[in-house]
Design an enzyme around this catalytic site. Structure first.
Site, PDB file in Angstrom:
ATOM      1  N   GLY A  66       3.890  -4.410   5.974  1.00  0.00           N
ATOM      2  CA  GLY A  66       4.419  -3.234   6.668  1.00  0.00           C
ATOM      3  C   GLY A  66       5.915  -3.230   6.483  1.00  0.00           C
ATOM      4  N   CYS A  93       2.190 -10.812   4.139  1.00  0.00           N
ATOM      5  CA  CYS A  93       3.579 -10.418   4.421  1.00  0.00           C
ATOM      6  C   CYS A  93       3.757 -10.141   5.924  1.00  0.00           C
ATOM      7  CB  CYS A  93       3.946  -9.217   3.544  1.00  0.00           C
ATOM      8  SG  CYS A  93       5.715  -8.873   3.515  1.00  0.00           S
ATOM      9  N   TYR A  94       4.019  -8.886   6.298  1.00  0.00           N
ATOM     10  CA  TYR A  94       4.163  -8.574   7.726  1.00  0.00           C
ATOM     11  C   TYR A  94       2.918  -9.004   8.496  1.00  0.00           C
ATOM     12  CZ  TYR A  94       4.680  -5.759  11.974  1.00  0.00           C
ATOM     13  OH  TYR A  94       4.775  -5.353  13.270  1.00  0.00           O
ATOM     14  N   HIS A 179       2.632 -10.974  -2.142  1.00  0.00           N
ATOM     15  CA  HIS A 179       1.650  -9.883  -2.235  1.00  0.00           C
ATOM     16  C   HIS A 179       0.608 -10.167  -3.317  1.00  0.00           C
ATOM     17  CE1 HIS A 179       3.530  -7.020   0.542  1.00  0.00           C
ATOM     18  NE2 HIS A 179       4.638  -7.683   0.225  1.00  0.00           N
ATOM     19  N   GLU A 181      -1.963  -8.488  -3.917  1.00  0.00           N
ATOM     20  CA  GLU A 181      -2.591  -7.249  -4.388  1.00  0.00           C
ATOM     21  C   GLU A 181      -1.860  -6.611  -5.564  1.00  0.00           C
ATOM     22  OE1 GLU A 181      -0.910  -7.717  -1.686  1.00  0.00           O
ATOM     23  OE2 GLU A 181       0.206  -5.953  -1.011  1.00  0.00           O
ATOM     24  N   GLY A 235     -11.027  20.063 -13.503  1.00  0.00           N
ATOM     25  CA  GLY A 235     -10.782  18.641 -13.707  1.00  0.00           C
ATOM     26  C   GLY A 235     -11.859  17.785 -13.061  1.00  0.00           C
ATOM     27  N   VAL A 236     -11.765  16.483 -13.313  1.00  0.00           N
ATOM     28  CA  VAL A 236     -12.800  15.572 -12.821  1.00  0.00           C
ATOM     29  C   VAL A 236     -12.760  15.443 -11.297  1.00  0.00           C
ATOM     30  CG1 VAL A 236     -11.372  13.531 -13.267  1.00  0.00           C
ATOM     31  CG2 VAL A 236     -13.825  13.261 -13.093  1.00  0.00           C
ATOM     32  N   ASP A 237     -11.572  15.500 -10.702  1.00  0.00           N
ATOM     33  CA  ASP A 237     -11.469  15.245  -9.259  1.00  0.00           C
ATOM     34  C   ASP A 237     -12.198  16.312  -8.442  1.00  0.00           C
ATOM     35  OD1 ASP A 237      -9.817  13.334 -10.246  1.00  0.00           O
ATOM     36  OD2 ASP A 237      -7.964  14.333  -9.658  1.00  0.00           O
ATOM     37  N   SER A 238     -11.877  17.569  -8.708  1.00  0.00           N
ATOM     38  CA  SER A 238     -12.521  18.604  -7.899  1.00  0.00           C
ATOM     39  C   SER A 238     -14.004  18.699  -8.240  1.00  0.00           C
ATOM     40  CB  SER A 238     -11.827  19.952  -8.076  1.00  0.00           C
ATOM     41  OG  SER A 238     -11.891  20.377  -9.406  1.00  0.00           O
ATOM     42  N   LYS A 376      -8.294   7.040  -9.496  1.00  0.00           N
ATOM     43  CA  LYS A 376      -8.930   7.819 -10.576  1.00  0.00           C
ATOM     44  C   LYS A 376     -10.124   7.107 -11.231  1.00  0.00           C
ATOM     45  CE  LYS A 376      -8.210  11.613 -12.931  1.00  0.00           C
ATOM     46  NZ  LYS A 376      -7.768  12.860 -12.279  1.00  0.00           N
TER      47      LYS A 376
END
Ligand code: XMP
Length: 520
Positions: A66, A93-94, A179, A181, A235-238, A376
């Site tokens: 954070g 971390c935090y 971190h 990640e 597009g692929v997302d919608s 994505k």
């Protein structure tokens, strides 16, 4: 109290690991890394009551980083009950500092801040750091843990962090100052795996396909018996968002595809084919090319273009939804990266992406955004599973405002036609070279200048086309793609031979940052 419990989370969380969000931009990234290890993960708010977390039956918790110091007056507090749920907890971390405070250790501002790559000295290889070489890790902190709580083993330190990693295996409490990640911590995924599979005893069975069940439940809960419309962009997302909603509510979904005339060649036909003919989703195809062009006449400022297109998009939806009679919900394929880039609490606004930040304030529909927590590549897996044609699943990202933000200066019918044809040549050659999927995006840009050339013994004064191709994982950063020279040569000569109005081809070799992917 069950204010946070939603059916999708309740069905997916058992067996997974939840990430408690203390306000870090990285919270979603942690959840994504865990999902990559095939364990379900979702982000939950830091004020979720402990009994609600318990009801979700997770195998473990991760406390995110954070931006605040644990001593800041508005620092988000850690509910000590989280540490008494009887499941392993990893503080990052935090998150580690908050854990240390709750368990009676000491956090201090030592003046030894660390940012970026940092040498890590591993002291104990028995627990999470088992089998890991002493390595570099990625740090970003001002405060440090100077004394671990009683019973903890300090398993690593750095020059600026006397407790860079700590663990109490009997109680299942773990903390790291760095971190794991981010990709700059090379052993980060190994550490997360050790937490998931050794400490939490998770089973690696989750795949992005599970998102389908979760989201179907969530969508049903959100929309009840109401009608829904979806903004299909091509597009692929919608497309994936629409198919998820269709699965949840069937024919109560109507897709509205606004052809704003700013699409690439052939795109409108492909949408009609996939949705109307293949999936039998009720589809309204609004042909609004002339309207958008007239609204954009004389406009050259990029943000004004975005706002106009965003506004007209929504107005069109509202008009169409009126004809359907009382639609309250609008589906959009907003991804996690769109949310960040449009300026969340902690990220500066860079551009107002029209599917988020450009929405008018007086909009009368409520949004359904089933992909808001996904990246994505996860969306593509879900799309393939839903049966979306491969050509659409693997379509490179395309911005909502379309070719309008790849035409610098005024958008006119003539300039659109030039760009569309040049872009088509580029796409065809990139696909032929087998590079389409490797590139995050490859496209043509039409600048607002003309230059002198010579063709067939005649002087020309015409537009250049700029080739932009980038590699990226998530569009937050990108590198310019090293396209083979012979491909560039083919693209250049084909564009000049096949596209009237163009006499020069240039290559953009700017990464992001400092450039953005799009030119506007
Ligand atoms: P930039 O140009 O900001 O783009 O580096 C990052 C990613 O977002 C896409 N993009 C948009 N997508 N609406 C969208 O839906 C928009 O207004 C928009 N602007 C940029 C861009 O294509 C890239 O993938």
């Amino acid at each position: 109290m069950t204010q946070h419990l939603d059916p999708a989370l309740a069905s997916a969380a058992p067996g997974g690991v939840l990430v408690v969000d203390f306000g870090a931009q990285y919270a979603q990234l942690i959840a994504r890394r865990i999902r990559e290890c095939r364990v379900f993960s979702a982000v939950i708010p830091h004020d979720m009551p402990a009994d609600e977390i318990k009801a979700l039956e997770p195998m473990g918790l991760v406390l995110s980083g954070g931006p605040s110091s644990v001593y800041a007056p508005d620092a988000p507090g850690l509910d000590a009950e989280y540490l008494r749920l009887g499941i392993p907890v990893l503080g990052i971390c935090y998150g580690m500092q908050a854990m240390v405070q709750a368990l009676g250790g000491e956090v201090a501002r030592t003046g030894a801040s660390e940012f970026g790559k940092t040498e890590l000295n591993v002291l104990s290889r028995a627990g999470l750091l088992r089998d890991l070489p002493a390595e570099t890790c990625w740090m970003s902190h001002n405060d440090s843990v100077v004394r671990a709580p009683d019973g903890f083993v300090v398993s690593a330190q750095t020059a600026g962090a006397p407790v860079a990693a700590m663990e109490h295996r009997e109680t299942g409490m773990y903390g790291v100052q760095f971190h794991p990640e981010v990709v700059h911590t090379p052993f980060g995924t190994d550490l997360l795996k050790a937490f998931l599979f050794d400490a939490c005893d998770c089973t690696p069975t989750w795949t992005p396909v599970h998102v389908i069940e979760d989201q179907v439940a969530r969508i049903r809960a959100q929309v009840g018996d109401e009608k829904v419309i979806c903004a299909l962009s091509g597009g692929v997302d919608s497309a994936v968002a629409a198919l998820l909603v269709h699965r949840a509510v069937g024919d109560r979904l109507t897709c509205i595809f606004v052809d704003h005339g700013l699409l690439r060649q052939g795109e409108a036909d492909q949408v009609e084919e996939a949705f109307g003919e293949h999936f039998h989703v009720p589809l309204i195809h609004v042909k609004a090319q002339d309207h958008f062009l007239s609204q954009l006449a004389g406009v050259t400022d990029p943000e004004t273009k975005r706002k106009i297109i965003g506004r007209e998009f929504i107005r069109t939806f509202e008009r169409e939804s009126g004809t359907l009679g009382g639609v309250r919900f609008l589906v959009q394929g907003t991804l996690y990266s769109d949310v960040i880039e449009s300026g969340s609490k902690h990220a500066d606004k860079i551009k107002s992406h029209h599917n988020v930040g450009g929405l008018p304030d007086d909009m009368t529909v409520e949004l359904v955004e089933p992909l808001r927590q996904l990246f994505k590549d996860e969306v593509r897996v879900v799309g393939a599973e839903l049966g979306l044609p491969e050509r659409m699943v693997w379509r490179q990202p395309f911005p909502g405002p379309g070719l309008a933000i790849r035409i610098i200066g005024e958008v006119t019918a003539e300039r659109l036609e030039i760009l569309r044809r040049a872009d088509f040549v580029l796409q065809e050659e990139v696909r032929r070279a087998g590079l389409y999927r490797e590139l995050w995006q490859s496209f043509a840009v039409l600048p607002a200048v003309k230059s002198v050339g010579v063709q067939g013994d005649e002087r020309t004064y015409a537009y250049p086309i700029v080739i932009r191709a980038v590699t990226s994982d998530d569009a937050m950063t990108a590198d310019w793609a090293r396209l083979p020279y012979d491909l560039l040569e083919r693209v250049s000569s084909r564009i000049i031979n096949e596209v009237p109005g163009v006499n020069r081809v240039a290559l953009d070799i700017t990464s992001k940052p400092p450039g953005t992917i799009e030119w506007e």
